[in-house]
Design an enzyme around this catalytic site. Structure first.
Site, mmCIF file in Angstrom:
data_model
loop_
_atom_site.group_PDB
_atom_site.id
_atom_site.type_symbol
_atom_site.label_atom_id
_atom_site.label_comp_id
_atom_site.label_asym_id
_atom_site.label_seq_id
_atom_site.Cartn_x
_atom_site.Cartn_y
_atom_site.Cartn_z
ATOM 1 C CG ASP A 224 -19.752 17.043 -64.933
ATOM 2 O OD1 ASP A 224 -19.068 16.060 -65.275
ATOM 3 O OD2 ASP A 224 -19.255 18.120 -64.545
ATOM 4 C CG LEU A 225 -24.544 12.367 -62.063
ATOM 5 C CD1 LEU A 225 -25.628 11.297 -62.109
ATOM 6 C CD2 LEU A 225 -24.560 13.094 -60.713
#
Length: 377
Positions: A224-225
């Protein structure tokens, strides 16, 4: 921005503590006196920015995990241990302040009523910086973010802890391999042109990506960057050409076993969201990623559909969750403001042209030649 370790409809209870209750929680569980507290946005947990009294006036984030995810403390411990491991390896990730009992987290009731929900509570070091979402990311920063994504996954290959097995999350809806599971949530889109393109993404994903998964190189993904989970500060005084460095990596709740190519696809998608030239983003992120971990031909061949698949996941799950929690709709649908437009544009331009732009931009970095413009490709 996750919730749950399966693909069933969410039944979570998002914590709803007031600031006074949160301050009392910090005192009771961690033995710290709060001098200032303010709420922070969250997809389905509750976060507070906390400043405590005493020498140094240290700052923390009080993270109260939703009721569903709190039922999996071993998973939360694995994620927290990974954060600690990355911090020890020099990455700017938060670390937990121990409870009065010497633990990295505590299971606490939401209130004193019988049968009240229980939530995992952690106090994490506060990381300074500006979210990428609040700036215009230039090519240098996109390249650095690509390097970061690859470096995190590469170092996590050495992460060992008894809880790491909990990162095998087979039916986790946010794992990129599970794009086909979106079928059961697609009703939330209604009947429109957006639904048609998502159905196209799902079918192509089933036909062209799923059969190739076994050929991709496996790893642990942060997962979830996005542009709200990466903090930066400027290392240059130049306003015309600022040079940024990453100062913080947030939110490890989507961590799971996946593949290296998943991480770069997820990162490309989220960096496209606020970009004024979204189709150009992929090449810069890819160049940074491949400076650490070059992709194989098969991984590169899946990149377009993997990026499209992440768009579909984000847009469909947000629409579904907003129906369940309309009071949180504004935060839940951040991606949708530009995401639908970008996904539609990718399919209008076509896979061949988009990939050509990405790969030529990435190649230019290795040849030290000017990066070609891909605007309007």
């Amino acid at each position: 921005m996750s919730s749950g370790n399966d693909c069933q409809a969410q039944t979570l209870t998002k914590p709803a503590l007031g600031e006074r209750e949160a301050a009392e929680l910090v005192d009771r569980v961690f033995g710290l006196k709060v001098s200032w507290i303010g709420s922070l946005p969250s997809y389905d947990d509750q976060n507070f920015h906390v400043r405590v009294s005493g020498a140094g006036a240290e700052e923390y984030v009080l993270k109260i995990t939703n009721s569903e995810d709190s039922q999996e403390p071993d998973l939360i411990e694995a994620q927290t241990r990974a954060m600690m491991f990355l911090s020890a390896e020099g990455f700017p990730s938060a670390t937990p302040y121990l409870t009065k009992d010497g633990n990295i987290m505590s299971l606490e009731s939401g209130d004193t009523r019988p049968g009240s929900k229980k939530y995992v509570v952690r106090l994490l070091t506060y990381l300074p910086g500006t979210p990428v979402a609040k700036i215009t990311a230039n090519a240098q920063l996109l390249y650095e973010i690509g390097r970061l994504a690859a470096s995190v996954d590469k170092v996590l290959s050495e992460f060992q802890h008894p809880t790491v097995k909990n990162l095998h999350r087979g039916q986790f809806i946010w794992n990129l391999a599970n794009v086909p599971l979106l079928d059961q949530y697609i009703y939330a889109l209604g009947q429109n042109k957006y639904r048609a393109v998502v159905e196209q993404v799902i079918e192509q994903f089933k036909d062209k990506v799923i059969p190739k998964l076994s050929s991709f190189r496996a790893c642990i993904n942060h997962g979830d960057l996005n542009d709200h989970n990466i903090l930066v500060d400027s290392s240059s005084a130049s306003l015309e050409n600022p040079q940024y460095r990453v100062s913080g990596i947030l939110d490890f709740s989507d961590m799971s076993y996946g593949y290296y190519v998943f991480e770069v696809a997820i990162t490309i998608m989220y960096m496209m969201i606020e970009s004024p030239d979204p189709l150009s983003v992929g090449g810069h992120v890819l160049a940074g990623f491949e400076s650490v971990l070059p992709l194989t031909a098969e991984e590169r061949g899946a990149l377009f559909l993997l990026v499209s698949g992440r768009f579909a996941q984000s847009l469909v799950i947000a629409a579904h969750t907003a129906l369940l929690y309309p009071e949180n709709r504004e935060y839940l649908t951040i991606t949708a403001r530009t995401g639908w437009k970008h996904l539609m544009t990718m399919f209008e331009v076509g896979q061949e042209a988009v990939e050509k732009a990405w790969f030529e931009t990435a190649q230019a970095y290795t040849q030290h030649t000017p990066v070609p413009s891909v605007r309007g490709c």
